[in-house]
Design an enzyme around this catalytic site. Structure first.
Site, PDB file in Angstrom:
ATOM      1  N   HIS A  19     113.269 123.382  39.192  1.00 49.37           N
ATOM      2  CA  HIS A  19     113.065 122.601  40.419  1.00 49.37           C
ATOM      3  C   HIS A  19     114.236 122.743  41.396  1.00 49.37           C
ATOM      4  CE1 HIS A  19     109.983 120.103  41.971  1.00 49.37           C
ATOM      5  NE2 HIS A  19     110.467 118.916  41.693  1.00 49.37           N
ATOM      6  N   TYR A  64     116.469 112.368  45.692  1.00 50.71           N
ATOM      7  CA  TYR A  64     115.630 113.097  44.748  1.00 50.71           C
ATOM      8  C   TYR A  64     114.594 113.882  45.523  1.00 50.71           C
ATOM      9  CZ  TYR A  64     117.932 111.283  40.714  1.00 50.71           C
ATOM     10  OH  TYR A  64     118.890 111.028  39.773  1.00 50.71           O
ATOM     11  N   ASN A  66     111.425 114.063  45.757  1.00 45.41           N
ATOM     12  CA  ASN A  66     110.299 113.420  46.432  1.00 45.41           C
ATOM     13  C   ASN A  66     110.708 112.533  47.601  1.00 45.41           C
ATOM     14  OD1 ASN A  66     111.378 111.393  44.878  1.00 45.41           O
ATOM     15  ND2 ASN A  66     109.462 110.782  43.918  1.00 45.41           N
TER      16      ASN A  66
END
Length: 189
Positions: A19, A64, A66
């Site tokens: 990620h 983060y 999101n």
């Protein structure tokens, strides 16, 4: 002025995960220009570089994944950068590892960082560079796959594509997204 945003998650435990490949591309760009990242006027780390006479902000949101849109909007507002001058670099589990795909606009495609940026901007028409992290992921939880670390063999492939991603981002800076797409998009992506 261009804004190049690499998506990832902060904290040491997320380093070298699939990620965070967007962060790794930004780190590579900072290394190429021999500059360090500093804290910005928002929840992000950034560096200012000049490439072929063009000013560039390379940025890593310190939220983060999101919640990445908050950092992008803060940087855009502070530096007065229009959406047409932005390139977002993120992982994509639907693209084979070692492949990249540039697009001038589009949906989030299931990528939560892109989804939040689209939500915060209220539009989808910004450039993005999707870095393949593998189509051959196990069925089940996507989050455990994207938050996992590359295997030793996968790491070699990821390390080999990061410089190409940085080169593609710099091509965007100089020539724009259409040129970068024509030069770097591959048929197997």
């Amino acid at each position: 002025m261009k804004l190049i945003v690499g998506l990832g998650n902060p904290e040491k435990r997320h380093e070298n995960t699939r990620h965070n490949i967007g962060f790794e591309v930004i780190d590579e760009m900072a290394r190429l220009f021999q500059t360090g990242m500093t804290t910005g006027k928002g929840n992000f780390h950034h560096a200012k570089i000049t490439h072929r006479g063009k000013g560039v902000i390379v940025l890593k949101p310190m939220t983060y994944m999101n919640l990445s849109g908050h950092a992008v909007v803060a940087a855009m507002n502070f530096y007065k950068i229009p959406v047409e001058e932005i390139l977002v670099i993120c992982d994509d589990l639907n693209i084979p590892l070692g492949s990249i795909r540039l697009r001038a606009k589009g949906s989030a495609g299931g990528q939560n960082g892109l989804k939040h940026i689209i939500q915060c901007l209220g539009r989808e028409d910004f450039a993005r560079l999707r870095v393949g992290i593998g189509r051959d992921h196990p069925s089940g939880s996507y989050s455990s796959f994207v938050l996992g670390k590359f295997s030793e063999e996968e790491r070699k492939t990821a390390d080999s594509i990061i410089p190409e991603c940085a080169e593609a981002a710099l091509d965007f800076v100089v020539h724009g997204i259409e040129h970068a797409m024509n030069r770097f998009n591959r048929k197997n992506a």
